[in-house]
Design a protein around this motif. Sequence first.
Motif, short mmCIF file in Angstrom:
data_model
loop_
_atom_site.label_atom_id
_atom_site.label_comp_id
_atom_site.label_asym_id
_atom_site.label_seq_id
_atom_site.Cartn_x
_atom_site.Cartn_y
_atom_site.Cartn_z
N ALA A 18 -34.01 -6.62 9.91
CA ALA A 18 -33.05 -7.20 8.96
C ALA A 18 -32.60 -8.58 9.43
CB ALA A 18 -31.85 -6.27 8.81
N ALA A 19 -32.39 -8.73 10.75
CA ALA A 19 -32.00 -10.03 11.29
C ALA A 19 -33.13 -11.04 11.13
CB ALA A 19 -31.62 -9.89 12.76
N LEU A 20 -34.37 -10.61 11.33
CA LEU A 20 -35.51 -11.52 11.19
C LEU A 20 -35.70 -11.95 9.73
CD1 LEU A 20 -38.17 -9.88 13.56
CD2 LEU A 20 -36.55 -11.71 14.06
N VAL A 21 -35.57 -11.02 8.81
CA VAL A 21 -35.66 -11.37 7.39
C VAL A 21 -34.56 -12.37 7.02
CG1 VAL A 21 -35.45 -10.47 5.04
CG2 VAL A 21 -36.78 -9.21 6.73
N HIS A 22 -33.38 -12.15 7.55
CA HIS A 22 -32.26 -13.08 7.34
C HIS A 22 -32.62 -14.47 7.85
CE1 HIS A 22 -28.67 -15.11 9.05
NE2 HIS A 22 -28.05 -14.68 7.98
N ASP A 23 -33.16 -14.56 9.06
CA ASP A 23 -33.47 -15.86 9.67
C ASP A 23 -34.53 -16.61 8.87
OD1 ASP A 23 -31.73 -15.01 11.60
OD2 ASP A 23 -33.27 -14.49 13.06
N ILE A 30 -39.53 -18.99 15.51
CA ILE A 30 -38.17 -18.50 15.28
C ILE A 30 -38.13 -16.98 15.38
CG2 ILE A 30 -36.36 -18.27 13.53
CD1 ILE A 30 -37.22 -21.08 12.54
N LEU A 31 -39.14 -16.30 14.83
CA LEU A 31 -39.19 -14.85 14.93
C LEU A 31 -39.18 -14.40 16.39
CD1 LEU A 31 -41.85 -13.84 12.22
CD2 LEU A 31 -39.38 -13.69 12.06
N GLY A 32 -40.00 -15.05 17.21
CA GLY A 32 -40.04 -14.69 18.62
C GLY A 32 -38.74 -14.98 19.33
N ASN A 57 -36.13 -11.99 20.78
CA ASN A 57 -35.84 -11.99 22.22
C ASN A 57 -34.33 -11.87 22.45
OD1 ASN A 57 -36.54 -12.59 25.14
ND2 ASN A 57 -35.16 -14.28 24.68
N ASP A 58 -33.56 -12.64 21.69
CA ASP A 58 -32.10 -12.59 21.81
C ASP A 58 -31.57 -11.22 21.39
OD1 ASP A 58 -29.82 -13.86 22.62
OD2 ASP A 58 -29.37 -14.71 20.66
N THR A 59 -32.14 -10.67 20.34
CA THR A 59 -31.69 -9.36 19.85
C THR A 59 -32.01 -8.26 20.85
OG1 THR A 59 -32.06 -10.09 17.57
CG2 THR A 59 -31.87 -7.73 17.94
N VAL A 60 -33.19 -8.31 21.46
CA VAL A 60 -33.57 -7.28 22.42
C VAL A 60 -32.65 -7.30 23.64
CG1 VAL A 60 -35.38 -6.66 24.09
CG2 VAL A 60 -35.97 -7.06 21.70
N VAL A 61 -32.22 -8.48 24.07
CA VAL A 61 -31.30 -8.56 25.20
C VAL A 61 -30.01 -7.81 24.89
CG1 VAL A 61 -29.84 -10.14 26.54
CG2 VAL A 61 -32.24 -10.70 26.13
N VAL A 62 -29.47 -8.02 23.68
CA VAL A 62 -28.24 -7.33 23.27
C VAL A 62 -28.50 -5.83 23.17
CG1 VAL A 62 -26.50 -7.09 21.47
CG2 VAL A 62 -27.37 -9.35 22.06
N VAL A 74 -29.40 -20.08 13.42
CA VAL A 74 -29.34 -18.89 12.57
C VAL A 74 -29.76 -17.64 13.34
CG1 VAL A 74 -30.29 -17.80 10.50
CG2 VAL A 74 -29.69 -20.20 10.47
N GLY A 75 -30.77 -17.77 14.21
CA GLY A 75 -31.23 -16.63 14.99
C GLY A 75 -30.18 -16.12 15.95
N THR A 76 -29.46 -17.04 16.59
CA THR A 76 -28.38 -16.63 17.49
C THR A 76 -27.27 -15.92 16.71
OG1 THR A 76 -28.86 -18.51 18.94
CG2 THR A 76 -26.72 -17.44 19.20
N TYR A 77 -26.93 -16.46 15.55
CA TYR A 77 -25.91 -15.85 14.71
C TYR A 77 -26.31 -14.45 14.27
CZ TYR A 77 -23.08 -15.02 10.51
OH TYR A 77 -22.26 -14.45 9.57
N SER A 78 -27.56 -14.29 13.83
CA SER A 78 -28.00 -12.98 13.33
C SER A 78 -28.08 -11.94 14.42
CB SER A 78 -29.36 -13.12 12.63
OG SER A 78 -30.38 -13.44 13.56
N SER A 79 -28.41 -12.35 15.66
CA SER A 79 -28.46 -11.40 16.76
C SER A 79 -27.10 -10.77 17.03
CB SER A 79 -28.98 -12.09 18.03
OG SER A 79 -30.30 -12.56 17.85
N VAL A 80 -26.04 -11.56 16.82
CA VAL A 80 -24.69 -11.10 17.12
C VAL A 80 -24.05 -10.45 15.91
CG1 VAL A 80 -22.38 -11.84 17.82
CG2 VAL A 80 -24.39 -12.85 18.91
N PHE A 81 -24.24 -11.02 14.71
CA PHE A 81 -23.47 -10.58 13.55
C PHE A 81 -24.26 -9.82 12.49
CE2 PHE A 81 -20.98 -14.23 15.13
CZ PHE A 81 -19.74 -13.61 15.26
N VAL A 82 -25.59 -9.75 12.62
CA VAL A 82 -26.38 -9.03 11.62
C VAL A 82 -27.02 -7.78 12.22
CG1 VAL A 82 -28.33 -9.15 10.02
CG2 VAL A 82 -26.81 -11.12 10.30
N ALA A 83 -27.80 -7.95 13.28
CA ALA A 83 -28.56 -6.83 13.84
C ALA A 83 -27.65 -5.69 14.29
CB ALA A 83 -29.41 -7.32 15.01
#
Length: 324
Positions: free
Chosen positions: A178-183, A209-211, A215-220, A286-295
Motif C-alpha cells: 500500500a505504501a509503494l502504490v502510494h509512492d 523509489i520502490l527499493g 528498505n525504510d519500511t522493512v527497518v520499521v 514521499v517514501g519516507t512519509y509513507s513508511s511512517v504514516f501509511v504502512a
Amino acid sequence: MAFRLKLVPEHTKFDFFRWQAGTFGFSAMLVLVSALLIAIMGLNFGIDFRGGTTIRTETTTAIDVGAYRSAVAPLNLGDVSITEVFDPTFAANKHVAMIRIQAQQGAESATPELVTGVEAALRAVDPAVTFTSVESVGPKVSGELIKTALLAVFGATAAILFYIWLRFEWQYAVGAVAALVHDVTVTVGIFALFQLKFDLSIIAALLTILGYSINDTVVVFDRLRENLIKYKVMPLRDVMNISVNETLSRTVMTSGTTLIALITLLVLGGDVIRGFVFAMTWGVVVGTYSSVFVAKNIVLYLGVNRDPKKPAPSPGAEGFDAVP
C-alpha cells in the motif's frame, strides 16, 4: 571523544498516531487526486513512449521559439513541440532548444531527409544554430517499451509483496505494498500535474523509489517485530509508536543525506538528468512519509499475530540480534 552528528535525539516520544485519521486521509486524498490527474490530464510521454524524433539544438543567440515553429511549419511534419531548455549551468551565450517531432506515418525512424530539412529550415532563421543530438524511436518500439515498463513496475511490486509476506506476515506485506502504490501513484501524479517529460529514465527512478521506500519500511517493521516479542501485553498502537521512534534517527539521517546529494544534482546536474533526479527527490520525501504514516497504519488496522509463546529477547539485545 568522537563527534557524532545527531539531527534527532536518541530517545524521542512522538505520538505518530495522534493525527492518524488526518494523515491517512491526506494520503488517500493524494492518491485519488493523482489518479484523477493521470486520467484527465495524461502524461507528457517522451519519445521513448510516444515514438518520433527529438532534435537538440544549441546556438549563441537568443532563441525565438515562434520563429523556429514558423520555420518548420511548411515541412508538414504533424505534431511538433519546440521548447527552450533553461539551466543555471549554461554559459550566458549558450541557448538550447528541444524539438520533438511526432512519428511519421510509414517510417520506423527519422529519415535523413527529414532531419536535413529541419536543419535547413532552422539555419535559415538562425545561421549560428548547431544540432548536438538526434534521437528517433519508431511507433512499434515505443509501444513495446510502454508494456515492458509497466511489467517492470508491477513485477517489482509483486516480488516485494511476496518477500515481505515470507519475511514477516501477510499484514505487513499489505501495508508495505500500500505504501509503494502510494509512492508511485503520487510521483506519477506530479508528472501529470506539471506535464513533465515522462520517459524511460523516469521508470528507472520509479523502480529506485520502490527499493528505497521498501528498505525504510522493512527497518520499521523489523524493529516492530522485535518489540512485539519484548512488549507482549502492550497495545499494538503503543508498540508501533516505540518502534518508529527508535528508528527515527536512522530514517532522518538516511533520507537527509540522500536528499543533499539529490538536490545538488537537481540544481547543478543539467537538464539531461533533471527529470530523473526530480522524480528521485520527490520519491525519497514521499517514501519516507509513507513508511511512517501509511504502512504502519495499514498494519494497525489489520492487526498482527502476537504469539505469547515466542521467547522474549535477551536483555540488552538490539537490532537483528533480537530476532529469533
